[in-house]
Design a protein around this motif. Structure first.
Motif, PDB file in Angstrom:
ATOM      1  N   UNK A  13       0.825  -1.202   0.000  1.00 42.22           N
ATOM      2  CA  UNK A  13       0.000   0.000   0.000  1.00 42.22           C
ATOM      3  C   UNK A  13       0.868   1.265   0.000  1.00 42.22           C
ATOM      4  N   UNK A  14       1.906   1.276   0.826  1.00 45.71           N
ATOM      5  CA  UNK A  14       2.783   2.449   0.902  1.00 45.71           C
ATOM      6  C   UNK A  14       3.545   2.674  -0.395  1.00 45.71           C
ATOM      7  N   UNK A  15       4.007   1.601  -1.043  1.00 45.25           N
ATOM      8  CA  UNK A  15       4.729   1.782  -2.312  1.00 45.25           C
ATOM      9  C   UNK A  15       3.792   2.293  -3.406  1.00 45.25           C
ATOM     10  N   UNK A  16       2.557   1.823  -3.411  1.00 47.50           N
ATOM     11  CA  UNK A  16       1.575   2.299  -4.383  1.00 47.50           C
ATOM     12  C   UNK A  16       1.269   3.777  -4.132  1.00 47.50           C
ATOM     13  N   UNK A  17       1.095   4.147  -2.880  1.00 50.02           N
ATOM     14  CA  UNK A  17       0.805   5.535  -2.532  1.00 50.02           C
ATOM     15  C   UNK A  17       1.971   6.443  -2.910  1.00 50.02           C
ATOM     16  N   UNK A  20       2.010   7.070  -6.668  1.00 46.54           N
ATOM     17  CA  UNK A  20       0.976   8.021  -7.093  1.00 46.54           C
ATOM     18  C   UNK A  20       1.389   9.447  -6.741  1.00 46.54           C
ATOM     19  N   UNK A  21       1.903   9.634  -5.539  1.00 44.10           N
ATOM     20  CA  UNK A  21       2.305  10.983  -5.111  1.00 44.10           C
ATOM     21  C   UNK A  21       3.450  11.505  -5.971  1.00 44.10           C
ATOM     22  N   UNK A  22       4.449  10.656  -6.244  1.00 41.55           N
ATOM     23  CA  UNK A  22       5.595  11.079  -7.067  1.00 41.55           C
ATOM     24  C   UNK A  22       5.138  11.412  -8.483  1.00 41.55           C
ATOM     25  N   UNK A  23       4.288  10.583  -9.065  1.00 40.77           N
ATOM     26  CA  UNK A  23       3.779  10.838 -10.419  1.00 40.77           C
ATOM     27  C   UNK A  23       3.050  12.171 -10.485  1.00 40.77           C
ATOM     28  N   UNK A  67      -5.204   3.985  -7.855  1.00 40.12           N
ATOM     29  CA  UNK A  67      -5.323   3.952  -6.391  1.00 40.12           C
ATOM     30  C   UNK A  67      -6.377   2.935  -5.953  1.00 40.12           C
ATOM     31  N   UNK A  68      -7.484   2.878  -6.667  1.00 39.13           N
ATOM     32  CA  UNK A  68      -8.544   1.924  -6.326  1.00 39.13           C
ATOM     33  C   UNK A  68      -8.063   0.484  -6.491  1.00 39.13           C
ATOM     34  N   UNK A  69      -7.389   0.200  -7.605  1.00 36.73           N
ATOM     35  CA  UNK A  69      -6.854  -1.150  -7.814  1.00 36.73           C
ATOM     36  C   UNK A  69      -5.777  -1.475  -6.793  1.00 36.73           C
ATOM     37  N   UNK A  71      -5.537  -0.277  -3.771  1.00 30.78           N
ATOM     38  CA  UNK A  71      -6.208  -0.490  -2.485  1.00 30.78           C
ATOM     39  C   UNK A  71      -6.740  -1.914  -2.404  1.00 30.78           C
ATOM     40  N   UNK A  72      -7.415  -2.354  -3.459  1.00 31.21           N
ATOM     41  CA  UNK A  72      -7.977  -3.709  -3.448  1.00 31.21           C
ATOM     42  C   UNK A  72      -6.891  -4.780  -3.470  1.00 31.21           C
ATOM     43  N   UNK A  73      -5.793  -4.534  -4.153  1.00 32.07           N
ATOM     44  CA  UNK A  73      -4.716  -5.517  -4.227  1.00 32.07           C
ATOM     45  C   UNK A  73      -3.849  -5.550  -2.978  1.00 32.07           C
ATOM     46  N   UNK A  74      -3.995  -4.558  -2.093  1.00 34.16           N
ATOM     47  CA  UNK A  74      -3.180  -4.535  -0.878  1.00 34.16           C
ATOM     48  C   UNK A  74      -3.757  -5.434   0.210  1.00 34.16           C
ATOM     49  N   UNK A  75      -4.932  -5.996  -0.025  1.00 29.55           N
ATOM     50  CA  UNK A  75      -5.527  -6.928   0.938  1.00 29.55           C
ATOM     51  C   UNK A  75      -5.132  -8.344   0.560  1.00 29.55           C
ATOM     52  N   UNK A  76      -4.796  -9.126   1.558  1.00 29.60           N
ATOM     53  CA  UNK A  76      -4.474 -10.523   1.295  1.00 29.60           C
ATOM     54  C   UNK A  76      -5.067 -11.382   2.399  1.00 29.60           C
TER      55      UNK A  76
END
Length: 174
Positions: A13-17, A20-23, A67-69, A71-76
């Motif tokens: 989740x943190x790497x995805x966030x 997004x912020x850097x982009x 971000x939505x994808x 978020x959903x992929x960060x759950x396991x």
């Protein structure tokens, strides 16, 4: 007792966030740079400035989809070995706190982490469906009691919503 529980992959989740912020930050820097360039130099910078401004809305839409994808992929879902000792539930030698949400019919199991703050928990499990029923029986067998969820009181006029309350929600989907 082995239980299958839903848990959040915070690193993912943190790497995805961060991505997004850097982009978005790079895009905004390019936009501001092209606007400044258009103000002083005109020509090609004017085209870039208009292009960046027009493409801002599609970029925001794309970032929301990513971000939505993410978020959903960060759950396991994973298997955890929980055990009872002295009327308490443990995982990897850590005492766990057990909360039951009657509205969603879900059991939340977590340690208190640093400074007695549930938002700093090192393990935060969401148990539901068949495993919830098995864990509920196991909890009753061993005399473990459900605890009230502790929420640190907020500050200010609208102290009902606290930063801890919001950070606990990042561990929950249900």
């Amino acid at each position: 007792m082995k239980v299958t529980a839903e848990v959040r992959d915070i690193k993912k989740l943190n790497s995805m966030t961060t991505g997004i912020i850097v982009t978005f930050a790079v895009y905004l820097l390019l936009t501001v740079g092209s606007i400044i360039g258009a103000a002083y130099l005109k020509g090609i910078f004017m085209v870039f400035a208009l292009l960046f401004i027009v493409l801002l809305i599609p970029l925001i839409i794309i970032l929301f989809v990513v971000a939505s994808k993410g978020y959903n992929n960060s759950w396991m879902t994973d298997e955890f070995e929980l055990y009872a000792q002295n009327n308490s539930l443990y995982y990897s030698g850590k005492k766990l706190h057990v909360n039951y949400n009657e509205l969603t019919d879900v059991i939340y199991v977590h340690d208190l982490g640093d400074y007695d703050n549930p938002s700093k928990a090192s393990v935060y499990l969401t148990v539901f469906d068949e495993d919830k029923d098995r864990l509920m029986d196991y909890i009753r067998e061993n005399g473990i009691r459900f605890e009230e969820e502790r929420v640190v009181p907020g500050r200010g006029k609208y102290g009902v919503i606290t930063s801890m309350d919001l950070s606990i929600n990042r561990y929950r989907r249900r």
